[in-house]
Design a protein around this motif. Sequence first.
Motif, PDB file in Angstrom:
ATOM      1  N   LEU A 131      -5.026  11.626  -5.578  1.00 44.40           N
ATOM      2  CA  LEU A 131      -5.657  10.355  -5.957  1.00 44.40           C
ATOM      3  C   LEU A 131      -7.130  10.405  -5.582  1.00 44.40           C
ATOM      4  N   LEU A 162      -9.781   7.364  -4.436  1.00 47.38           N
ATOM      5  CA  LEU A 162      -9.137   6.048  -4.329  1.00 47.38           C
ATOM      6  C   LEU A 162      -9.242   5.451  -2.930  1.00 47.38           C
ATOM      7  N   GLU A 221      -0.047  -5.521 -10.023  1.00 52.15           N
ATOM      8  CA  GLU A 221       0.035  -4.065 -10.100  1.00 52.15           C
ATOM      9  C   GLU A 221      -0.108  -3.487  -8.694  1.00 52.15           C
ATOM     10  N   ARG A 259      -2.107  -1.255  -7.703  1.00 53.55           N
ATOM     11  CA  ARG A 259      -3.520  -1.173  -7.348  1.00 53.55           C
ATOM     12  C   ARG A 259      -4.051  -2.499  -6.805  1.00 53.55           C
ATOM     13  N   ASP A 260      -3.510  -3.618  -7.302  1.00 48.32           N
ATOM     14  CA  ASP A 260      -3.930  -4.921  -6.797  1.00 48.32           C
ATOM     15  C   ASP A 260      -3.661  -5.031  -5.295  1.00 48.32           C
ATOM     16  N   ILE A 314      -3.016  -2.474  -3.192  1.00 46.11           N
ATOM     17  CA  ILE A 314      -3.775  -1.445  -2.469  1.00 46.11           C
ATOM     18  C   ILE A 314      -5.193  -1.934  -2.215  1.00 46.11           C
ATOM     19  N   ASP A 315      -5.785  -2.568  -3.214  1.00 47.78           N
ATOM     20  CA  ASP A 315      -7.139  -3.097  -3.048  1.00 47.78           C
ATOM     21  C   ASP A 315      -7.204  -4.152  -1.950  1.00 47.78           C
ATOM     22  N   THR A 320       1.390  -0.148   2.552  1.00 42.96           N
ATOM     23  CA  THR A 320       0.322   0.390   1.710  1.00 42.96           C
ATOM     24  C   THR A 320       0.538   1.868   1.411  1.00 42.96           C
ATOM     25  N   LEU A 359       0.818   3.914  -2.340  1.00 38.56           N
ATOM     26  CA  LEU A 359       0.046   5.110  -2.673  1.00 38.56           C
ATOM     27  C   LEU A 359       0.963   6.272  -3.052  1.00 38.56           C
ATOM     28  N   LEU A 393       1.968   6.101  -6.562  1.00 34.23           N
ATOM     29  CA  LEU A 393       0.914   6.589  -7.460  1.00 34.23           C
ATOM     30  C   LEU A 393       0.812   8.111  -7.420  1.00 34.23           C
TER      31      LEU A 393
END
Length: 386
Positions: A126, A129, A172, A174-175, A177-178, A198, A202, A205
């Motif tokens: 990744l 990221l 999602e 990513r939402d 994770i952000d 978290t 990851l 992904l």
Amino acid sequence: MYKPSSRRSRLLACGLATMIAVGTLTAPVAASASSATTADFDDGVQKSLDGLIGEEFPGALASVRDADGRVTRYTAGVGDLETREEVPADGRVRIGSNTKTFVATVVLQLAGEGKIELDGPVEKYLPGLVRGEAGDGRKITVRQLLQHTSGLPNYTRYMHQDFFKIQHRYVEARDMIDVALRHKASFKPGKGWEYSNTGYLLLGLVVQKVTGRPIAEEVTRRVIDRAGLRDTYWPGVGDQTVKGPHPRGYTVRKPGGEFVDITTMDPSWGGAAGQLIGTPDDLNTFFLTLLDGKLLKPAQLAEMKKTVKAPGFPEGWRYGLGVVKMKLSCGDTAWGHGGDIDGYETRDAATTDGRAAAVAVTALPGGEAGALKVIKVVDDAVCGAR
């Protein structure tokens, strides 16, 4: 997240934790038997399960497999507070962080195929990221994500505290994770241990990047189907229901308040950290199949069982790669995981000699005492199933 200091931080919590070969399962039997010893054991499990019902848990269900392969199902309380329907035997529930062991199994399978390097950096899969105060993907390994030693902030700690406001919201990975990456790391990679959902988002992904397929599909194909789990599934996009027979799941708006039905919800925020739905029977089947080497090669199963201390967990518990090693009250060792998510809590444990127990309750405990009660039922059941 076993520590009960924050209700939100406990979501998808880790707790206690298949049949030997798919297609050779012993048929479940009623909670009664001809021998006095077996009858006494069944009565004991039923009494313990009945003891969970009250202000903390509306309903409970369990599945126990003894060393001879005998499977017995138990229920207690009610499955629906409005209709007073009974709890369905081996009904489906949201199994929360048990999902992590399924995901870890896929990651280890891919490691065995030479497609993922356990001690390789997350950056390899990744790129770019993970950066900033939350952590650096160039210094965090896949193993550290699996074992909660990455130091990455736990995104569920920072979710909206009023779950009813996000109950039906789709997000999602990513939402989430952000959300985590906006906060500081808990420690430098490999320099501590802290449960972090978290890391598993990851890992989902990472699997997607390596296989070109979504984590839900890989878990289904590589684990659920191979283990013959008939009642376990990953809810699809937009699916807020629990399919098939199931007890309703409940929560409270405030401590000591009345139960509120929260069965229907969007579990997308759980993702690879806790989105699966399953049954007690299937949890036992999964963990026993895993321990029997039917899902992982010997080298990868050995890696999964390499454990570290897990501060905040019960005494004698240690964390491996997506699995918990537990010291039982009878001196035996068991493996499992467990999970909490709004509406349901599950605890499970399995031994290498074929014993297993999984218990689900239809509300999250209000504190450590409630969680320990459920763990004790599992402990007693596995110890008594010899």
